[in-house]
Structure formats: structure tokens, C-alpha cells
Design an enzyme around this catalytic site. Structure first.
Site: not given
Length: 300
Positions: A51-53
Site C-alpha cells: 500500500s505504501e513505500t
């Protein structure tokens, strides 16, 4: 000759003390003096497909002596698989955990400079406390989102609809008679959900219910509220545990319950828990734990 270098990367499960629970984020420690293009940042995030980096970088004022072990101020950015976002709570927690637990940073508190302003993460026993701006909600005309609501649940279950303009999140409160099992059983078609609103005003939907004595954690402690979060507009069908959503939930439930501190759970399949505390000057503290599950190196 192409300039190649190694990029340290970690996967951290945020808002949990168990592996493979909570919300996973990839965290990259960009070496001093190295710059990654916007295209490369997005490609890495797409490759990681979480979902996030998050990308932690040294500030422009940093020197050769600056290090991830000793400095206490850094730049922080977050990318979903499809785009950059201005704020991500769980990836900020994961970033702080990377510095504290993997880089062995000696600071008690770290300031991240971001597109949402300065964000402070500090050690708190076995957890990490994040200091974020709170995101107020306003009443919203539910008739404008009738189709969207129908993709999520029976409109008869809806108690309240509000909107956070700062985050472009819609918050749907279900009736207090709704059970945890009913909340967890919601299974919207996320493609249809995304198609139900193409205005650009909505980038995510929070669905929440008020806690009660029967809605408890594994130790028997009751939650003050529980929630789920869907964000197909950002390439995330359902986010496991969302810090930014709780900056909205903090304002909503503060107004509804007249209290400043909450014990909350996000009821995704992975699930996770956090303590939410509204503090003065329009700020909210989110406290949770984190688990390191993967360390490695990207060859760029």
C-alpha cells in the site's frame, strides 16, 4: 557509465507486534548524496506492490558526517503503487521503526519533514508515538454519495456521513447496533466503488462503528471505536491499518463522544490496533507497535 548503487530496503508490519499482521510498508534508506528520479521512486513502489513505500532521505542541509544512525531529522515521502500521497501514518511508523530498530538510531525522537509538514516520531516503551496534524470533518450531503454507499452496505445501516476536505476522505458511521462481525463482513466491489465517484473529491472511504463492552481485543479490553478503510482511488482496495484515517476518526469521535483518547482497531483481514489521542493545537498522537519482517538491498 551508469551510476549504480545499493538501496537498503526493509518491510515493516506497522500497528502490530505480530509478523504478517498490521499494515506492511516498504522503507528505503536513500544513501547520502544519491537522488532518485520521480519515475524511479514510482517504479520501486510499483515493484514492491504494498500500500505504501516510504523513502527516507537526508535533508539538503546534511553533510557527509550525517548518518541514519545519529541524525534526528530527515525528509520523508510516501508512494502507493500508483501515485505519491501527502501523508501515510503506517508508513511513517514503519519509517521510525526502521531507523530505531534497523539503523540503530540513537535518538529518542525523530522529526520527518514531509508534504504534510514536520512529523515527530518518538519512542514510547515498546511502541512508537507519532505526532500528526488532526484532520477535521464537516457534515456531508449523503444524497451526493448514494451510489457509493450502496456499493458498501445497505443505506439503512448508515447513521452519519461526514467528510474530511484535508484528506479527501469520506467517513460513514454505521448504526450503533451494527456488530463487529457485520462490519468485518462488508465486501464492496472496489472497482464499482471507485466508479461510483469520479469527481476527484473522494480518495478514500472510512467505515466505522462505535465501540461497546462486547467489542474487545484478545485480552478482553474493549475498543472505543473500530473501522475499515477502502481507497481504490489510490490503488488500494482495502488498507489493513491506516494512520491517516485515524487523524480523521480522532476528530469525529472526539466530537461524538466528548473524549480525547481512544483505543481503536482497524478490522481488516490482517487487522491492527492503536491508541489515538487528540492533543492541543490541532494535533493527534497515534501510538502503535511495529515488527521488522524483511531486510534487503535493491540493486539500482
Amino acid at each position: 557509465m551508469v551510476d549504480t548503487f545499493d538501496l537498503p530496503i526493509y518491510t515493516i508490519d506497522a500497528f502490530t507486534d505480530e509478523p504478517f499482521c498490521g499494515n506492511p510498508a516498504a522503507v528505503c534508506l536513500v544513501p547520502y548524496g544519491k537522488n532518485l528520479s520521480e519515475e524511479k521512486l514510482q517504479k520501486i513502489a510499483s515493484e514492491m506492490n504494498l500500500s505504501e513505500t516510504a523513502y527516507i532521505e537526508h535533508l539538503e542541509t546534511a553533510t557527509m558526517e550525517s548518518s541514519y544512525k545519529t541524525s534526528n531529522e530527515f525528509k520523508l515521502r510516501w508512494f502507493t503503487p500508483t501515485n505519491e500521497v501527502p501523508l501515510c501514518g503506517h508508513a511513517t511508523l514503519a519509517s521510525a521503526a526502521t531507523l530505531f530498530f534497523c539503523a540503530n538510531n540513537s535518538s529518542d525522537a525523530i522529526t520527518f519533514h514531509s508534504k504534510s509538514g514536520p512529523l515527530i516520531a518518538r519512542r514510547n516503551g515498546e511502541g512508537i508515538t507519532l505526532d500528526f496534524p488532526i484532520n477535521p470533518v464537516q457534515p456531508y450531503d449523503r444524497q451526493k454519495v448514494t451510489s457509493l454507499i450502496k456499493e458498501i452496505c445497505d443505506p439503512a445501516l448508515v447513521e452519519d456521513v461526514v467528510y474530511s476536505s484535508g484528506t479527501r476522505k469520506l467517513l460513514i458511521r454505521l448504526k450503533d447496533s451494527t456488530t463487529r462481525e457485520e462490519l468485518e463482513s462488508l465486501s464492496p466491489d472496489t472497482r464499482a466503488l471507485q466508479a461510483s465517484d469520479t469527481s476527484g473529491d473522494i480518495k478514500g472511504v472510512i467505515v466505522t462503528i462505535k465501540g461497546r463492552e462486547s467489542i474487545i481485543d484478545k485480552s478482553g479490553k474493549p475498543y472505543n471505536f473500530i473501522s475499515r478503510y477502502f481507497a481504490p482511488w489510490n490503488g488500494i482496495p482495502e488498507d489493513p491499518v491506516t494512520g491517516s484515517a485515524h487523524t480523521v476518526l480522532a476528530d469525529y469521535w472526539n466530537k461524538q463522544l466528548g473524549r480525547d483518547e481512544f483505543y481503536a482497531r482497524q478490522c481488516s483481514k490482517r487487522g491492527g490496533e492503536l491508541i489515538v489521542k487528540k492533543v492541543k493545537a490541532g494535533r493527534v498522537e497515534l501510538t502503535g507497535r511495529a515488527r521488522v519482517v524483511l531486510t534487503g538491498t535493491l540493486k539500482l
